[in-house]
Enzyme design. Structure first.
Site: not given
Ligand code: N7H
Length: 483
Positions: A187, A335
């Site tokens: 992450d 996602h």
């Molecule tokens: Fe997410 N996951 O493990 O699947 N997220 N996220 N997220 N997320 C990202 O690129 C995850 C949540 C965003 O710029 C990564 O840094 C999980 C909420 C955004 O390309 C992974 C949960 C919201 C990005 C996960 C969760 C977001 C992002 C890749 C909840 C907003 C950047 C790592 C438990 C509403 C996208 C990375 C970009 C990346 C996961 C929550 C948003 C692995 C498990 C609630 C904007």
């Protein structure tokens, strides 16, 4: 053009850079004696609030030590403070103006819950609802004992001026999983670059990017008092966000969501569905997220993980989605493709107005041996910063993740119709906890036309508490909120 100078001594440290945190305790409190609280805040606490400048200086120390292989570990403590609408009302004697409509409604308002398809308050943590949340202290540090020590000191300093409503300790996962969230994915790879703060790594060739692929965004999207994005241009300077009061300058809105992750259930689902689709379970999980567990993006590693790429900050974020026209490399519903579609819509300028700075941390223990259904609560203390909750966090959740029609208007490669991408399989929520599905879990890469759908009957990420805060500037904490 005038140089853009951010007042880094004024902006709280978690907002743009993120406090250094192996461990973080969240102390949600209600103010019971406001005169006493103000006195303590002004006299003893406001000087202890960690600024963005301090976070940057500490980061330089860490990098310097790493470069010279110095073994000494860093023991940086961080402290930040956010106030809810109720907390702000308590602390402003002469009344206060109305701020962002979403902030004034609050995360627990029926309309917010309905708009985001969140679970009803009756399904939230009882302790969180046991009192009025006026504010939150974020206490961070290198390990649990030191964070507990500082949080106990803070609590005894505050004494009877507050009632602690609820607290939760977040911490980086152990060992090799340190930088990974509970489902196992690396992450904190992709964050918006901030103009005036993030240095372009290739200033000559890519002046509008920090690290390769990290688009620079005008700081007014995240902190009040600075130019924001222009609605019709992805890189040009736009107007600063409106401020209802001058003291909003250098402040930011924080969205907090306690998201429980059903890890054994997620793993079981992925294994079963991968068997059904006759594909590698790691590939299916990657297609739900858009990155492999190592962090390698599907756009650059479509069929096989590439851990070297995943760990390389100069390459792991350097991609777009627009050239992946038929979701052959990465599903539209994945996602990261939902949460930040990059150049995949009609207007990249518009997409850049829905960015957030994320600063969450994992909570809860590792999955225990034999834990095939969740017995111990674990997940993500999700935190993000922005200057419009409605246009940024809520928009991403509602219009992207929860919207099966987003991204719209995409054609099938054989022109057999328009694609319905489905829900974000990680955070998307259907109203009334309804069933969700996503299109194309099985890759048609580099060619192919197998049509597959992933039905997702249960939610693997469950909201159990939420609140909206304002993170005032350090001067505002010393003056407006304590006089
Ligand atoms: Fe997410 N996951 O493990 O699947 N997220 N996220 N997220 N997320 C990202 O690129 C995850 C949540 C965003 O710029 C990564 O840094 C999980 C909420 C955004 O390309 C992974 C949960 C919201 C990005 C996960 C969760 C977001 C992002 C890749 C909840 C907003 C950047 C790592 C438990 C509403 C996208 C990375 C970009 C990346 C996961 C929550 C948003 C692995 C498990 C609630 C904007």
């Amino acid at each position: 053009m005038k140089r853009l100078i951010l007042d880094l001594d004024q902006i709280q440290g978690d907002v743009l850079e993120g406090l250094q945190k192996n461990v973080e305790i969240f102390l949600f409190f209600e103010i019971v004696n406001k005169t006493y609280f103000k006195h303590i805040l002004r006299r003893y606490i406001s000087d202890q609030i960690t600024s963005t400048q301090q976070v940057i200086d500490r980061q330089m120390t860490i990098e310097h030590r790493k470069r010279f292989d110095q073994a000494r570990s860093d023991r940086f403590q961080g402290l930040n403070l956010g106030l809810t609408k109720n907390g702000m009302t308590q602390l402003t004697t002469a009344g206060r103006p109305t701020l962002d409509p979403a902030f004034e409604r609050g995360a627990d308002h029926q309309d917010t819950i309905a708009a985001l398809s969140d679970p009803p308050r009756s399904a939230w943590l009882k302790e969180f609802l046991s009192g009025r949340v006026d504010g939150v202290f974020l206490v961070t540090g290198p390990d649990r004992p030191s964070v507990m020590f500082h949080s106990n000191e803070l609590k005894s300093l505050l004494g009877s001026s507050i009632k602690l409503v609820y607290s939760e300790v977040g911490s980086a996962r152990p060992g090799a999983e340190r930088t990974h969230e509970h489902f196992g994915f690396l992450d904190n790879i992709s964050q918006p670059g901030i103009r005036g703060l993030t240095r372009p790594s290739q200033a000559r060739y890519r002046p509008d990017q920090g690290l390769p692929g990290q688009d620079l965004i005008w700081p007014g999207e995240f902190v009040f008092g600075y130019p924001g994005q222009r609605p019709d241009h992805p890189t040009k300077q736009g107007r600063p966000p409106d401020m209802a009061a001058p003291w909003m300058r250098d402040g930011s809105f924080m969205v907090f969501r306690r998201l429980e992750q059903k890890v054994p259930e997620f793993r079981k689902f992925v294994a079963e569905q991968a068997a059904r689709l006759a594909m590698d379970p790691q590939l299916l999980a990657a297609r739900m997220v858009g990155r492999w567990r190592s962090g390698a993006p599907l756009e650059l590693a479509s069929l096989r993980d590439d851990p070297t790429l995943g760990g390389d900050n100069n390459r792991n974020n350097d991609f777009e989605f627009g050239d992946d026209r038929f979701q052959r490399k990465c599903p539209y519903a994945a996602h990261i493709r939902k949460a930040y579609p990059r150049d995949d819509t009609a207007s990249e300028a518009e997409v850049q107005r829905h960015r957030i700075v994320r600063a969450g941390i994992a909570f809860g223990p590792e999955v225990a041996p034999g834990e095939t259904t969740t017995r111990h609560e674990r997940g993500l203390m999700f935190v993000c910063y922005q200057t419009s909750i409605e246009r940024q966090f809520e928009f991403i959740q509602k219009n992207y993740a929860n919207n099966p029609d987003f991204v719209g208007g995409k054609q099938r490669p054989d022109s057999s119709g328009v694609v319905m991408p489905g829900f974000d399989p990680i955070i998307g929520q259907a109203s009334g906890n309804g069933a969700r599905q996503m299109d194309e879990p099985y890759p048609n890469y580099p060619a192919g036309s197998r049509r597959t759908t992933l039905a997702i009957p249960e939610q693997f990420v469950k909201l159990t508490a939420a609140a909206y805060f304002f993170m005032p500037s350090i001067t505002a904490l010393r003056t407006v909120f304590t006089s």
